[in-house]
Design a protein around this motif. Structure first.
Motif, PDB file in Angstrom:
ATOM      1  N   CYS A   3      -6.779 -11.946  -0.613  1.00  0.00           N
ATOM      2  CA  CYS A   3      -5.411 -11.626  -1.049  1.00  0.00           C
ATOM      3  C   CYS A   3      -4.491 -11.469   0.162  1.00  0.00           C
ATOM      4  CB  CYS A   3      -5.438 -10.341  -1.863  1.00  0.00           C
ATOM      5  SG  CYS A   3      -3.798  -9.725  -2.259  1.00  0.00           S
ATOM      6  N   CYS A   6      -3.617  -7.369   0.120  1.00  0.00           N
ATOM      7  CA  CYS A   6      -4.605  -6.293   0.310  1.00  0.00           C
ATOM      8  C   CYS A   6      -5.943  -6.788   0.834  1.00  0.00           C
ATOM      9  CB  CYS A   6      -4.771  -5.505  -0.987  1.00  0.00           C
ATOM     10  SG  CYS A   6      -5.695  -6.389  -2.255  1.00  0.00           S
ATOM     11  N   CYS A  46      -5.013 -11.417  -7.784  1.00  0.00           N
ATOM     12  CA  CYS A  46      -5.859 -10.413  -7.126  1.00  0.00           C
ATOM     13  C   CYS A  46      -6.137  -9.290  -8.125  1.00  0.00           C
ATOM     14  CB  CYS A  46      -5.125  -9.861  -5.901  1.00  0.00           C
ATOM     15  SG  CYS A  46      -5.945  -8.434  -5.152  1.00  0.00           S
ATOM     16  N   CYS A  49      -4.592  -5.500  -6.260  1.00  0.00           N
ATOM     17  CA  CYS A  49      -3.153  -5.183  -6.187  1.00  0.00           C
ATOM     18  C   CYS A  49      -2.348  -6.023  -7.173  1.00  0.00           C
ATOM     19  CB  CYS A  49      -2.635  -5.378  -4.765  1.00  0.00           C
ATOM     20  SG  CYS A  49      -2.442  -7.102  -4.274  1.00  0.00           S
TER      21      CYS A  49
HETATM   22 ZN   LIG Z   1      -4.460  -7.904  -3.486  1.00  0.00          ZN
END
Ligand SMILES: [Zn+2]
Length: 411
Positions: A3, A6, A46, A49
């Motif tokens: 991601c 994150c 993702c 997040c």
């Molecule tokens: Zn993420």
């Protein structure tokens, strides 16, 4: 790939649109026999997040080139939208001759010209030469750069940090959203405000707006995810407005984390609605594919039917949206003769992928057209109004998204 925000491993596909050329890579007649470069257009979500994002294949400097042909001022409704934003934000933040405004991705000056008229100091940051030149002709100072943390540090060293940083339709277009957000923090005065506008992921899913997916558009944002990215970089969303632009956008207002301003209740309310809608539910993301497949088959059925019965169908608007739709559906000139566009920079070029020619809108006054397929459905009212003369010859207007239908007109 992990991601972009994150760094969690990306495991879930939101949508796979196959291979597509960069959507703003318009072709000249000399380009046609050459093999076009196309890249996978695959969108992941993702599960930590909830950032929806393209898989990495293209660098920003391959997409936003000196010949970049998207000029914001082409749309009159967008110009009106920008002017009323400036009226509102100037009074809300009491901006005056002592203030400093910064716009990231200032394009052709469609927005900053309103600050120039009010004698409010402003600076545009814009990497594409073609649009930056147009802004400078309007008397707007422009730095030809991509905005990032490093450039924000440079601005800070020159005492050019801002009372207001505006980012309209840029936050979703930056490849490194963390670096960009760190830059926003650095370039903002202690009591300053950031406003960011971007298409709302919730509307994209709700209304099947998969044609807003293209390589330049790296992220598909919700309030939840954008707040989270900003918070991780020391910024706080204190207000949010839902806009009708681009089929449903958000305008978020952010300040430094420790700013005294209270967070408006609109923020919490929208976060709840996003969660209720399912923006943290993988099933909602995985079900989107069937909606997109139906849009494709309905459009193709219509086009094939018209070809069989000898009717002419022409497209309106040679923009990124149309390219995603036409390329995904495999539409070529046998089904759509040509596309018209108001922007002279695109005339007599060809759409990437489909290689459908682009002509001056004036051709609509000369040729008999049975159906006009409006590709930028978000400005369909404006298109119908500007081309209402077509109603005399019984041309019908139609759009493919959120589902194929004929537009209601006065006659
Ligand atoms: Zn993420």
């Amino acid at each position: 790939m992990n991601c972009r925000h994150c760094n969690t491993k990306l495991l879930h596909t939101f949508l796979d649109l196959g291979f597509a050329p960069p959507s703003n890579a318009y072709l000249t007649i000399e380009d046609l026999p050459k093999t076009e470069k196309s890249y996978p257009l695959k969108i992941m979500v993702c599960d930590k997040c909830w950032l929806v994002q393209t898989l990495d294949f293209l660098d920003a400097d391959q997409l936003f080139t000196s010949e970049y042909s998207y000029f914001s001022s082409t749309s009159s409704s967008w110009l009106d939208h920008s002017k009323s934003y400036v009226d509102k934000v100037c009074s809300m933040l009491a901006l005056d001759e002592q203030s400093q405004v910064l716009e990231v991705a200032s394009n052709d000056g469609y927005l900053l010209k309103n600050f120039v008229e009010r004698n409010i100091p402003c600076l545009g940051i814009e990497p594409t030469d073609s649009t930056a030149n147009a802004a400078e002709e309007l008397g707007i100072p422009v730095v030809r750069k991509f905005f990032d943390e490093e450039f924000a540090k440079y601005l800070a060293s020159k005492d050019l940090i801002a009372d207001l940083i505006v980012g309209n339709n840029v936050y979703a277009h930056v490849p490194d959203i963390n670096d960009f957000t760190r830059g926003l923090k650095i370039a903002l005065k202690p009591s300053g405000t950031i406003t960011l506008e971007f298409p709302h992921l919730m509307r994209l899913i709700e209304h099947g707006q998969f044609d807003t997916i293209y390589h330049e558009h790296y992220s598909y944002l919700s309030l939840y995810t954008s707040s989270r990215v900003l918070a991780n970089n020391g910024l706080r969303v204190y207000n949010v407005e839902e806009l009708t632009t681009h089929g449903g956008s958000l305008r978020i207002y952010a300040c430094h984390q420790d700013d005294e301003r209270q967070t408006h209740e609109s923020v919490e309310q929208l976060l709840i609605r996003e969660e209720e809608f399912g923006l943290k539910d993988l099933a909602v993301f995985k079900n989107f594919k069937s909606k997109v497949e139906k849009i494709k088959s309905d459009l193709l059925s219509f086009l094939i039917e018209q070809r069989k019965s000898g009717k002419s169908v022409v497209g309106y608007g040679a923009a990124a949206k149309g390219n995603t739709l036409l390329n995904y559906a495999g539409v070529k000139t046998d089904l759509l003769k040509y596309v018209v566009d108001a922007s002279a920079s695109k005339w007599n070029k060809y759409l990437p992928g489909s290689q459908i020619p682009i002509y001056d809108i004036e051709i609509l006054r000369r040729e008999e057209i049975d159906y006009l397929l409006i590709l930028p459905w978000n400005i369909k009212e404006e298109v119908i109004l500007q081309n209402s003369f077509l109603l005399d010859s019984e041309t019908k207007f139609c759009v493919a998204i959120p589902h194929f239908h004929f537009c209601k007109t006065e006659q």
